[in-house]
Write a protein that holds these residues in place. Structure first.
Motif, PDB file in Angstrom:
ATOM      1  N   GLY A  30       0.828  -1.195   0.000  1.00 35.22           N
ATOM      2  CA  GLY A  30       0.000   0.000   0.000  1.00 35.22           C
ATOM      3  C   GLY A  30       0.865   1.249   0.000  1.00 35.22           C
ATOM      4  N   GLU A  31       0.634   2.152   0.954  1.00 31.78           N
ATOM      5  CA  GLU A  31       1.404   3.386   1.048  1.00 31.78           C
ATOM      6  C   GLU A  31       2.723   3.192   1.806  1.00 31.78           C
ATOM      7  N   ALA A  32       2.909   2.042   2.430  1.00 29.96           N
ATOM      8  CA  ALA A  32       4.125   1.783   3.187  1.00 29.96           C
ATOM      9  C   ALA A  32       5.181   1.136   2.291  1.00 29.96           C
ATOM     10  N   GLY A  33       6.438   1.426   2.592  1.00 35.02           N
ATOM     11  CA  GLY A  33       7.515   0.838   1.803  1.00 35.02           C
ATOM     12  C   GLY A  33       8.848   1.019   2.500  1.00 35.02           C
ATOM     13  N   ALA A  34       9.828   0.215   2.102  1.00 36.41           N
ATOM     14  CA  ALA A  34      11.177   0.320   2.668  1.00 36.41           C
ATOM     15  C   ALA A  34      12.144  -0.476   1.816  1.00 36.41           C
ATOM     16  N   ALA A  35      13.413  -0.088   1.893  1.00 37.20           N
ATOM     17  CA  ALA A  35      14.478  -0.815   1.210  1.00 37.20           C
ATOM     18  C   ALA A  35      15.209  -1.698   2.208  1.00 37.20           C
ATOM     19  N   LEU A  36      15.828  -2.754   1.688  1.00 41.77           N
ATOM     20  CA  LEU A  36      16.633  -3.658   2.501  1.00 41.77           C
ATOM     21  C   LEU A  36      18.021  -3.781   1.891  1.00 41.77           C
ATOM     22  N   TRP A  37      19.031  -3.738   2.744  1.00 39.02           N
ATOM     23  CA  TRP A  37      20.415  -3.970   2.344  1.00 39.02           C
ATOM     24  C   TRP A  37      20.878  -5.238   3.064  1.00 39.02           C
ATOM     25  N   PHE A  38      21.280  -6.252   2.315  1.00 34.52           N
ATOM     26  CA  PHE A  38      21.644  -7.528   2.920  1.00 34.52           C
ATOM     27  C   PHE A  38      23.138  -7.685   3.180  1.00 34.52           C
ATOM     28  N   ASP A  39      23.950  -6.825   2.622  1.00 32.91           N
ATOM     29  CA  ASP A  39      25.396  -7.043   2.772  1.00 32.91           C
ATOM     30  C   ASP A  39      26.161  -5.730   2.967  1.00 32.91           C
ATOM     31  N   PRO A  58       3.559   5.703   6.919  1.00 32.89           N
ATOM     32  CA  PRO A  58       2.502   6.575   7.446  1.00 32.89           C
ATOM     33  C   PRO A  58       1.971   6.049   8.769  1.00 32.89           C
ATOM     34  N   ASP A  59       1.336   6.924   9.510  1.00 36.16           N
ATOM     35  CA  ASP A  59       0.808   6.553  10.821  1.00 36.16           C
ATOM     36  C   ASP A  59      -0.502   5.794  10.618  1.00 36.16           C
ATOM     37  N   SER A  60      -0.372   4.492  10.377  1.00 32.74           N
ATOM     38  CA  SER A  60      -1.550   3.698  10.052  1.00 32.74           C
ATOM     39  C   SER A  60      -1.325   2.234  10.411  1.00 32.74           C
ATOM     40  N   ALA A  61      -2.447   1.493  10.494  1.00 33.88           N
ATOM     41  CA  ALA A  61      -2.361   0.060  10.741  1.00 33.88           C
ATOM     42  C   ALA A  61      -1.639  -0.632   9.594  1.00 33.88           C
ATOM     43  N   GLN A  62      -1.721  -0.055   8.403  1.00 36.52           N
ATOM     44  CA  GLN A  62      -1.063  -0.640   7.243  1.00 36.52           C
ATOM     45  C   GLN A  62       0.459  -0.677   7.440  1.00 36.52           C
ATOM     46  N   SER A  63       1.024   0.381   8.027  1.00 34.57           N
ATOM     47  CA  SER A  63       2.458   0.402   8.281  1.00 34.57           C
ATOM     48  C   SER A  63       2.852  -0.657   9.303  1.00 34.57           C
TER      49      SER A  63
END
Length: 316
Positions: A30-39, A58-63
């Motif tokens: 949805g509106e939430a997202g993030a990047a991941l760095w594995f190394d 965002p300040d939501s249950a979705q986050s």
């Protein structure tokens, strides 16, 4: 949850931005997202570390649901126990940490200020504080700011052929080339530290060329080589009657005969700032266990903000 990898033919703008800084994966819900760095980070307590950064929460249950799903995804991707750490945009050179305490003072220049609700989101998802940091304020017109006498330290450094000078703005990029190597040595033992290549280092610091006051960036040298420096910036958000210096970076080579050089550099730059009419100094974003924090305490710094890097142990 949508997973985007660098090989995706048409990544979103958010994903592309993360990939340009070395992210392994972009995740969204949805509106939430993030990047991941594995190394991008060293192991901690024997566990591989995965960085979680470039977040949109965002300040939501979705986050909240997104962070829970992200934990499950990392477990599946790693297939072994690990530590998920955030917010951190890949490494400690980039924006990281969230605010856990504040007296309400407005943000200063280059201060990372994630939304206040992030602390609750991370804690609700099972993250705990891994390390703490703080920013402290010094009144340059107070007696405490210059109460410590560094005469004996200065004499010892002089006997060791250490000299201190302001940065040369006409050779700013050349100065940064020399300071890059010093940083790799001076910060090698910092928490979750990773080296940074020279090109990225230059990119980070060249941005400040237009705003620095050369009198307030000091370099300590011995035999023509830098052994310490203090990098500061004026805070443009401060009112005129509260002109403020932000002490952004303090680095000293780890040599025994350079003990006290960091304090002398800070003392010198703050005396010059006061002579230039500045009223306050901020010692910014210091790990609460490192030498820089002890330096701040010698100048009567009063902490006005604390930050934390959060972590969640993932067991498979």
């Amino acid at each position: 949850m949508i997973i985007t990898r660098p090989s995706h033919p048409n990544p979103s703008h958010s994903a592309l931005t993360a990939f340009r800084t070395g992210a392994s994966i972009w995740t969204s819900f949805g509106e939430a997202g993030a990047a991941l760095w594995f190394d991008s980070l060293p192991a901690h307590d024997g566990l591989p570390v995965v960085a979680l950064g470039n977040a949109m929460l965002p300040d939501s249950a979705q986050s909240h649901e997104f962070l829970q799903n992200l934990t499950d995804f990392v477990a599946e991707e790693m297939k072994r126990d690990c530590l998920l750490v955030g917010p951190m945009n890949g490494n400690t050179w980039m924006p990281h940490r969230l605010v856990v305490e504040s007296n309400g003072r407005p943000p200063f220049m280059m201060e990372p200020m994630p939304p206040s609700h992030w602390q609750g989101l991370f804690r609700a998802a099972g993250f705990e504080e891994l390390s703490r940091y703080s920013s402290g304020l010094i009144d340059l017109n107070s007696a405490a700011a210059f109460a410590t006498d560094f005469t004996s330290v200065r004499d010892r450094l002089k006997q060791s052929d250490v000299t201190i000078r302001p940065v040369d703005p006409s050779r700013f990029e050349d100065e940064l080339h020399a300071l890059h190597g010093l940083c790799l040595t001076a910060f090698a033992n910092n928490f979750l530290y990773t080296d940074i290549d020279e090109a990225t280092f230059l990119q980070l610091y060249l941005k400040a060329r237009a705003v620095i006051d050369p009198e307030l960036v000091l370099i300590a040298e011995r035999e023509g080589k830098p052994v310490g420096f203090v990098f500061t910036l004026p805070d443009p958000s401060a009112p005129d009657d509260q002109a403020t210096l932000v002490v952004k970076t303090l680095a000293v080579a780890p040599e025994r005969d350079l003990r006290g050089l960091g304090s002398v550099l800070v003392d010198d730059v703050q005396r010059q700032a006061k002579a230039n009419g500045m009223a306050l100094a901020i010692h910014a974003l210091q790990h609460e266990n490192n030498q820089s924090l002890r330096v701040s305490q010698r100048f009567g710094a009063e902490i006005f903000r604390r930050y934390a890097l959060m972590a969640k142990k993932i067991t498979v």
